[in-house]
Structures are given as C-alpha cells and as structure tokens.
Design a protein around this motif. Structure first.
Motif, PDB file in Angstrom:
ATOM      1  N   GLU A 254      27.932 -31.455  14.528  1.00  0.00           N
ATOM      2  CA  GLU A 254      29.379 -31.238  14.448  1.00  0.00           C
ATOM      3  C   GLU A 254      29.888 -30.487  15.671  1.00  0.00           C
ATOM      4  O   GLU A 254      31.015 -30.667  16.103  1.00  0.00           O
TER       5      GLU A 254
ATOM      6  N   LEU B  33      23.376 -33.446  -2.374  1.00  0.00           N
ATOM      7  CA  LEU B  33      24.648 -32.926  -1.864  1.00  0.00           C
ATOM      8  C   LEU B  33      24.841 -33.240  -0.390  1.00  0.00           C
ATOM      9  O   LEU B  33      25.962 -33.280   0.092  1.00  0.00           O
ATOM     10  N   ASP B  34      23.746 -33.413   0.300  1.00  0.00           N
ATOM     11  CA  ASP B  34      23.792 -33.664   1.736  1.00  0.00           C
ATOM     12  C   ASP B  34      22.964 -34.905   2.034  1.00  0.00           C
ATOM     13  O   ASP B  34      21.927 -35.127   1.387  1.00  0.00           O
TER      14      ASP B  34
ATOM     15  N   VAL C 110      32.632 -30.723  -7.243  1.00  0.00           N
ATOM     16  CA  VAL C 110      32.048 -32.039  -6.947  1.00  0.00           C
ATOM     17  C   VAL C 110      30.523 -31.941  -6.983  1.00  0.00           C
ATOM     18  O   VAL C 110      29.837 -32.849  -7.476  1.00  0.00           O
ATOM     19  N   ALA C 111      29.987 -30.813  -6.498  1.00  0.00           N
ATOM     20  CA  ALA C 111      28.538 -30.639  -6.494  1.00  0.00           C
ATOM     21  C   ALA C 111      27.959 -30.690  -7.908  1.00  0.00           C
ATOM     22  O   ALA C 111      26.915 -31.302  -8.135  1.00  0.00           O
ATOM     23  N   VAL C 112      28.651 -30.072  -8.855  1.00  0.00           N
ATOM     24  CA  VAL C 112      28.094 -30.030 -10.211  1.00  0.00           C
ATOM     25  C   VAL C 112      28.357 -31.316 -10.994  1.00  0.00           C
ATOM     26  O   VAL C 112      27.929 -31.439 -12.134  1.00  0.00           O
ATOM     27  N   GLY C 113      29.087 -32.243 -10.384  1.00  0.00           N
ATOM     28  CA  GLY C 113      29.195 -33.552 -11.027  1.00  0.00           C
ATOM     29  C   GLY C 113      30.592 -34.003 -11.394  1.00  0.00           C
ATOM     30  O   GLY C 113      30.747 -34.975 -12.120  1.00  0.00           O
TER      31      GLY C 113
ATOM     32  N   ARG D 150      23.963 -36.281  -9.921  1.00  0.00           N
ATOM     33  CA  ARG D 150      23.919 -34.816 -10.043  1.00  0.00           C
ATOM     34  C   ARG D 150      24.364 -34.381 -11.434  1.00  0.00           C
ATOM     35  O   ARG D 150      23.778 -33.494 -12.042  1.00  0.00           O
TER      36      ARG D 150
ATOM     37  N   VAL E  79      27.357 -38.425  -7.281  1.00  0.00           N
ATOM     38  CA  VAL E  79      28.045 -37.470  -8.162  1.00  0.00           C
ATOM     39  C   VAL E  79      27.519 -37.636  -9.589  1.00  0.00           C
ATOM     40  O   VAL E  79      27.196 -36.651 -10.270  1.00  0.00           O
TER      41      VAL E  79
ATOM     42  N   SER F 176      28.297 -42.588  -2.747  1.00  0.00           N
ATOM     43  CA  SER F 176      28.835 -41.241  -2.955  1.00  0.00           C
ATOM     44  C   SER F 176      29.154 -41.003  -4.436  1.00  0.00           C
ATOM     45  O   SER F 176      28.864 -39.952  -5.000  1.00  0.00           O
ATOM     46  N   ARG F 177      29.734 -42.002  -5.067  1.00  0.00           N
ATOM     47  CA  ARG F 177      30.098 -41.878  -6.483  1.00  0.00           C
ATOM     48  C   ARG F 177      28.853 -41.836  -7.372  1.00  0.00           C
ATOM     49  O   ARG F 177      28.785 -41.058  -8.333  1.00  0.00           O
TER      50      ARG F 177
ATOM     51  N   TYR G  23      22.598 -31.474  12.412  1.00  0.00           N
ATOM     52  CA  TYR G  23      24.046 -31.254  12.419  1.00  0.00           C
ATOM     53  C   TYR G  23      24.541 -31.423  13.850  1.00  0.00           C
ATOM     54  O   TYR G  23      24.092 -30.705  14.742  1.00  0.00           O
TER      55      TYR G  23
ATOM     56  N   ASN H 244      30.207 -19.129  -8.279  1.00  0.00           N
ATOM     57  CA  ASN H 244      31.078 -20.312  -8.235  1.00  0.00           C
ATOM     58  C   ASN H 244      31.468 -20.845  -9.609  1.00  0.00           C
ATOM     59  O   ASN H 244      31.378 -22.039  -9.887  1.00  0.00           O
TER      60      ASN H 244
ATOM     61  N   ASN I 207      19.953 -28.911  -0.589  1.00  0.00           N
ATOM     62  CA  ASN I 207      21.130 -29.785  -0.704  1.00  0.00           C
ATOM     63  C   ASN I 207      20.744 -31.255  -0.639  1.00  0.00           C
ATOM     64  O   ASN I 207      21.313 -32.099  -1.343  1.00  0.00           O
TER      65      ASN I 207
ATOM     66  N   PHE J 113      22.924 -26.828 -10.869  1.00  0.00           N
ATOM     67  CA  PHE J 113      23.000 -25.991  -9.668  1.00  0.00           C
ATOM     68  C   PHE J 113      23.347 -24.556 -10.034  1.00  0.00           C
ATOM     69  O   PHE J 113      24.215 -24.310 -10.865  1.00  0.00           O
TER      70      PHE J 113
ATOM     71  N   ALA K 246      30.905 -32.244  -0.345  1.00  0.00           N
ATOM     72  CA  ALA K 246      30.642 -31.060  -1.170  1.00  0.00           C
ATOM     73  C   ALA K 246      29.858 -29.987  -0.410  1.00  0.00           C
ATOM     74  O   ALA K 246      30.242 -28.818  -0.413  1.00  0.00           O
ATOM     75  N   ALA K 247      28.793 -30.388   0.255  1.00  0.00           N
ATOM     76  CA  ALA K 247      27.932 -29.396   0.919  1.00  0.00           C
ATOM     77  C   ALA K 247      28.704 -28.686   2.025  1.00  0.00           C
ATOM     78  O   ALA K 247      28.636 -27.452   2.164  1.00  0.00           O
TER      79      ALA K 247
ATOM     80  N   ALA L 295      26.954 -17.429  -4.932  1.00  0.00           N
ATOM     81  CA  ALA L 295      28.254 -16.790  -5.217  1.00  0.00           C
ATOM     82  C   ALA L 295      28.786 -17.183  -6.596  1.00  0.00           C
ATOM     83  O   ALA L 295      29.990 -17.168  -6.815  1.00  0.00           O
TER      84      ALA L 295
ATOM     85  N   VAL M 188      32.200 -27.049  -4.981  1.00  0.00           N
ATOM     86  CA  VAL M 188      31.313 -26.711  -6.098  1.00  0.00           C
ATOM     87  C   VAL M 188      31.521 -27.675  -7.260  1.00  0.00           C
ATOM     88  O   VAL M 188      30.559 -28.168  -7.872  1.00  0.00           O
TER      89      VAL M 188
ATOM     90  N   PHE N  16      24.388 -21.175  -7.745  1.00  0.00           N
ATOM     91  CA  PHE N  16      24.712 -20.777  -6.375  1.00  0.00           C
ATOM     92  C   PHE N  16      24.705 -19.263  -6.228  1.00  0.00           C
ATOM     93  O   PHE N  16      24.882 -18.524  -7.191  1.00  0.00           O
TER      94      PHE N  16
ATOM     95  N   LYS O 106      36.229 -24.545  -1.105  1.00  0.00           N
ATOM     96  CA  LYS O 106      34.872 -24.229  -1.540  1.00  0.00           C
ATOM     97  C   LYS O 106      34.712 -24.536  -3.043  1.00  0.00           C
ATOM     98  O   LYS O 106      33.717 -25.130  -3.470  1.00  0.00           O
TER      99      LYS O 106
ATOM    100  N   ARG P 265      33.718 -35.994 -10.648  1.00  0.00           N
ATOM    101  CA  ARG P 265      34.087 -37.066  -9.725  1.00  0.00           C
ATOM    102  C   ARG P 265      35.329 -36.675  -8.936  1.00  0.00           C
ATOM    103  O   ARG P 265      36.243 -36.038  -9.471  1.00  0.00           O
TER     104      ARG P 265
END
Lengths: 404, 227
Positions: B15, B56-57, A299-302, B83, B80, B76-77, B13, B95, B51, B89, A398-399, B93, A297, B91, A293, A304
């Motif tokens: 999955e 993110l998604d 990766v989510a915030v940037g 973002r 990143v 993908s890169r 989804y 994080n 997301n 972001f 990430a998600a 929790a 996070v 969250f 997790k 690489r």
C-alpha cells in the motif's frame, strides 16, 4: 430485519448531541419549507378559487372570438334545449347565463366605469354565493341593481338610491337605464369590488338592446379535475360557432403570475434543502468515518456487508425522518391556527396583494400534499446521503478497517 | 486430523511506497482441539497470519485450508458466511457493539446464523453465566470493566459453537486476575467442546498455559514447539 433496525436506531443516539443538531437542522428546514409553501399554496388556491368562483367559473361558453374581442356585438344565443342539455351534463353543477358589458355609472356629479353583469339571480347565487355577500339591503331582484360596495362608496350611494347606467348597446345602440339599488355586496377581491354591478338578465338584455343574447354561459363543475372531459362534452353538445374556454385560459395572467412566483418558491426550497442535505450528509459522513473499525469487526464476525449497509441506511433515514416528523408536528397546530385566523395585511402590502388579485391577508394551507411533498423530498435527501456510507461499507476490507 | 493447514502462505503489503512482507512462506498445520499460541516480536506477522487463517485477509501467495475449505476459492460473500459459521473471533480491543447489551452482543452472531430466538437467548444466557457474567446480562459495554467486556467478547465467540477460535492478543488490556479467569474459561471450553484455539500474544501468562508455541520472526516460522 428488526435487529438491524434496532441497531440503527440505537446507533443514532450514541452521539446524542450530533444527532440532535442534525435533527434540529432538518426540523428548522422542514418547518420553514412548510411555512413558505403553506402560505404560497393558500394564496394561490384562494386567488384561483376567487377567480373561478366569483368571476369565470370553471368553463365558459362564448360565441367564437368573444374572449379575444369582448364586445357586446359578439354575444350569442343558445337554444333553451341546448342550455338544458349542458346543465344536465354529469359534472356540471351550475350553468349560469350572463350578459356582461361595461357602462358608465353615475349619480349626481359622480361618474365611474363599471362592469355590468346581467344574470339569473338564483342561478348566479348557486355559482358565486352572491346572496351571502350582500352587506346592505337585499339580494338582486328584477328591476333593481346589486352594487359592489366599492362602487357604492365611490358614488356615495346606498340602498334605495338610484344609479344611471350609460353605455353602448348591441349593434351601436345606446344603452341607458336607471335602476334602484336593492342591495350592496362585498367581494374579497378589490378589483371586482370596485367595479361590479349586477342586474337581472332580462334587465341587462333590455338595457343593451340584446334580447335573448348572452356573452357567456358560465359553468361551475362538481369536480374541477375532470375539466377537460367535461369541456369535450360541452363542445360536442354545442356544435359550431362557439368557444368553450377553461378557467386557466380566462385567468391567464393570474396563472402565469402564480407559475413564476411558484418557481421562486421552489428555488428557495431548493436552497433550504441543499443546506439540509449538507447537514445530514456531514453527520452521516462523521458517523461512518468514526466507525470504520467497528464496521470491520462486524464484517469480520460474519455480518454481511449488505446488512451492514442496511443498518447505516436506516440510520440516515431515521435522522431525517425524526426531523421531518418533528417539523411537521410542530407546524400543524401553528398552521391550523393561522388557517382559521389569517393574518390581515394593511397599507402598501395589502394594496400589492390586491393588485395581483390576491386577498390582502397571509393565509395558511393545511393541504396534506404539502406535508407529503416535504416528507418525499427529505426521504430523497436521506437516500442520497445514505449512498456514501453504503459505498464505504460495500468496499470495506474487514482486516484493513480493523487496523485503522 | 489437521483442521487448519497453511501452505507457503505469504502476504505482502504494497500500500505504501515500500512493499512490506508481513508473512513469508509459512506452512503450518493445527489439529482439532489444539490450544496454540503464535508468538514473536511486534510486526513479525502474527496478526496477519491469523487474519489469513480466519479468512479476513487474502494471501498474496499460498493457500490456507481451514476444515475442508480452501479459503482462496471463496468469494468475499462466501468468506463472510464461512466466518459466521466456523470461526469465532476475540480481539485485543474487545470490539463489542456499544449499543447492545452483553446478552444482545452474544446473541448477535447466532441471530445472523438464523438460530431461533428462544434458543439463542438460552444459549447467550448459558455462556454468559459460564463466563461469570450471569448477573450482567443487560449491561452495556460501557457499564462493564475491561475484563468483563473481554469475557463478553469470548462469550460472543464461543456461543455459536464455532470450530475455531482466533484470538488476537486477547489479554493485552487485562489485569492478572482477569487474564487468569479468562484463560481458565477458554481452556475449559477447549477441553470440553474440543474447540481449536489459536492465539497471537506477547503475554507470558498465556504462553505458559498454551500446549503449542509457534514463534514467528520476520514473517517466518522460527520455532514450533509442542508441550
């Protein structure tokens, strides 16, 4: 990069207990591996050094075919000028002429087989440090005999007593002579110590009726690593009719024993390292899984993924590196002490060692190569262990990781 | 001027054995400086929509254009990097990175952006002071209360001056006092820096102060009201 390294180092200590257990497992394995290899290496090195220094030298020149059939009839003559040329080769430190054969040595009712070495006392001393090994009486001089302590004990002789040598001389002549014992010497290798008698070269040539003849010209080199190049130079100097053998060929049994024993050591090492690898890998897997997790996070915030993989890679390297350093630092003083004070062996253990040509003691090597090898192997383990978290990170979504 | 625009955004989804449609053809646009909330029952698709807007998604269908960028066209890169440069972001929790201090947590993104050390230290200190944590710069997350940790998380999101802040249930774990303080701070940033705030929340304390409420039901927009 410094931030990534800082982050990796701090991550390592988030779960101190787990990290310490992993470090401890690496420490124990590295220490044991070093212990095993240090003792093996010291034993091999000493045995080979003894064999080279006390017996064969790095190279020996013989008449062609002598080494396969060691008889006095296969002796050789070498011109003085050729000997001088060989002695002048850059890497040749000593070139000792020897006439070696066997004889029955007796004193009163006692008789024993002995290896008789006729040699130039001064040159021989430069080759084998024989003078330092004299424990009673004086060093070898023309007309006298220098006897190994095992022979002297067996025959119950001492300095000033006379030994009688009886054997076969050149071309079937009888070799017989009486020599006063001028000194008794002691070699660390029992096999040599129970059989050797030194005479001056002229005396031996006279005894075996082989004037100016030699069984070998024994060469000690300044740098044993350049053996092959030097051998080629010697061969080129000699011309036809001679053989020039390296020490490996003349100590084949010892070299083969060391090779097979070394394989056993490597198998034990491999087992140890497999245990370490699983320990490190288990720790790294746990560190990875419980932080999915968090990785998400980051990766989510940037951050690489490559940088994140670098962080977990460093964590893997650090955990093994700390263990390696601790194991090595723990080993060095202990090995240094026992290197200076070998643990003597007695009884059957000592006999078994001596039977294989090893000194009867547990010796320790402080060869830096040993420590570097362990560091390299554990570095490889760390790299392999780091593949899993790197794979997880590089495939991270990430998600999804944050939903976990 | 629209800074966020979604067109027929859909996320399925698949999955598990049964495919679940979390977002079902959402078309929305948000202007610069909006302070908007996505509301709705659990599982209505708020987080999934955020997301996708935050890169993110990946949407199953449709597009999300954020700034001038169509996110579906980025690798993908590149996502990143997008973002890192554009989105902050926050969250539910918090994080935070547990082994970093409050200051280091706030500095981290700016560091990744390549901001010089002196500048990012000054900025981290400035933002942490602004969120009332000027005296806890060197505290680690474990030494901070939940409210303080969330304020660090907000500071982390705000410090690099992103174009958008995406906050997923940011007040879910906070008491009333902390929630009030946090909202005051975010509203102030919104007013002064013109940063676009997009929340998902169940919290009435947040929705009462939002200037726009988008209600989602079963992955679709049920209501979109401006105040």
């Amino acid at each position: 990069m410094i931030t990534l390294i800082k982050l990796a180092w701090r991550n390592l200590w988030r779960n101190k207990r787990r990290t310490l257990i992993t470090v401890a497992s690496v420490f124990v394995a590295v220490f044991l591996a070093l212990l095993m290899r240090s003792v093996q290496r010291a034993m091999y090195d000493t045995a080979l050094d003894n064999a080279v220094r006390l017996s064969t030298g790095h190279l020996q020149v013989h008449r062609e075919g002598y080494w396969k059939d060691k008889t006095i009839n296969k002796t050789m003559t070498i011109k003085d000028s050729t000997r001088e040329k060989i002695a002048a080769i850059e890497n040749v430190a000593v070139a000792a002429p020897r006439l070696e054969s066997f004889a029955l040595v007796s004193s009163g009712p006692q008789t024993k087989g002995a290896a008789v070495v006729g040699t130039d006392p001064e040159i021989e001393n430069r080759l084998t440090n024989l003078r330092e090994k004299v424990v009673e009486g004086s060093y070898l001089e023309p007309g006298g005999a220098l006897v190994a302590s095992g022979v002297a004990e067996y025959l119950k002789l001492g300095v000033g007593d006379t030994i009688v040598l009886l054997g076969q001389g050149y071309h079937g002549s009888t070799a017989a002579g009486a020599y006063p014992i001028v000194g008794v010497f002691e070699y660390p290798m029992k096999e040599l110590n129970n059989s050797m008698i030194y005479l001056a070269l002229d005396d031996a040539q006279y005894l075996y009726a082989a004037p100016r003849r030699l069984t070998s010209l024994t060469l000690m080199l300044d740098d044993g690593d350049d053996l092959e190049e030097t051998r080629e130079e010697v061969v080129a100097t000699l011309g036809e009719g001679y053989e020039t053998l390296p020490w490996q060929e003349m100590n084949r049994e010892l070299v083969q024993f060391i090779r097979s024993d070394n394989v056993g050591g490597i198998i034990m090492l491999a087992i140890l390292y497999v245990v370490v690898a699983f320990g490190v890998f288990g720790s790294i897997v746990m560190m990875t899984l419980e932080r999915r997790k968090e990785f998400g996070v980051m990766v989510a915030v940037g951050l690489r993924k490559g940088k994140l993989a670098t962080i977990v890679f460093f964590e893997s390297i650090f955990v093994t590196f700390v263990g390696v350093v601790a194991g090595s630092v723990g080993a060095i003083p202990i090995f240094a002490y026992f290197s200076a004070n070998p643990i003597p062996l007695t009884g059957e253990a000592a006999s078994a060692y001596e039977a294989f040509g090893f000194p009867p003691a547990i010796l320790f090597s402080l060869d830096p190569g040993l420590f570097l090898n362990q560091a390299s192997v554990t570095a490889v383990i760390a790299l392999v262990a780091a593949v899993y978290p790197a794979f997880v990170v590089m495939n991270l979504q990430a998600a999804r990781a944050m939903r976990a | 001027m629209n800074v966020i625009e979604t067109k027929d955004l859909k996320k399925v989804y698949d999955e598990s054995a049964v495919a679940v449609t979390a977002v079902d053809g959402v078309s929305l646009s948000f202007e610069k400086g909006e302070f908007a909330c996505l509301v709705g029952p659990s599982g209505c698709g708020k987080t999934t929509l955020l997301n996708m807007i935050g890169g993110l998604d990946e949407p199953t269908e449709g597009t999300a254009i954020v700034g001038d960028v169509d996110l579906s066209e980025l690798s993908s890169r590149e996502l990143v990097d997008f973002r890192l440069r554009n989105v902050g972001f926050v969250f539910q929790a918090y994080n935070l990175i547990p082994v970093f201090t409050a200051r280091e947590n706030v500095e981290f993104i700016m560091h990744m952006q390549g901001m010089p050390e002196k500048e990012r230290k000054r900025r981290a200190e400035e933002v942490l002071t602004a969120v009332g944590l000027g005296d806890r710069l060197d505290a680690r997350p474990s030494e901070l209360s939940g409210g303080q940790q969330q304020r660090v998380a907000v500071a982390r999101a705000l410090a690099p001056k992103p174009k958008f802040i995406i906050a997923d249930e940011p007040t879910a774990n906070l008491d009333s006092k902390s929630t009030g303080a946090l909202l005051d701070m975010m509203l102030e940033m919104n007013r002064e820096e013109k940063i676009t705030f997009l929340f998902s929340t169940h919290d009435r304390r947040v929705t009462e102060r939002a200037r726009r409420l988008v209600t989602l039901e079963d992955g679709k927009v049920a209501k979109d009201e401006r105040r």
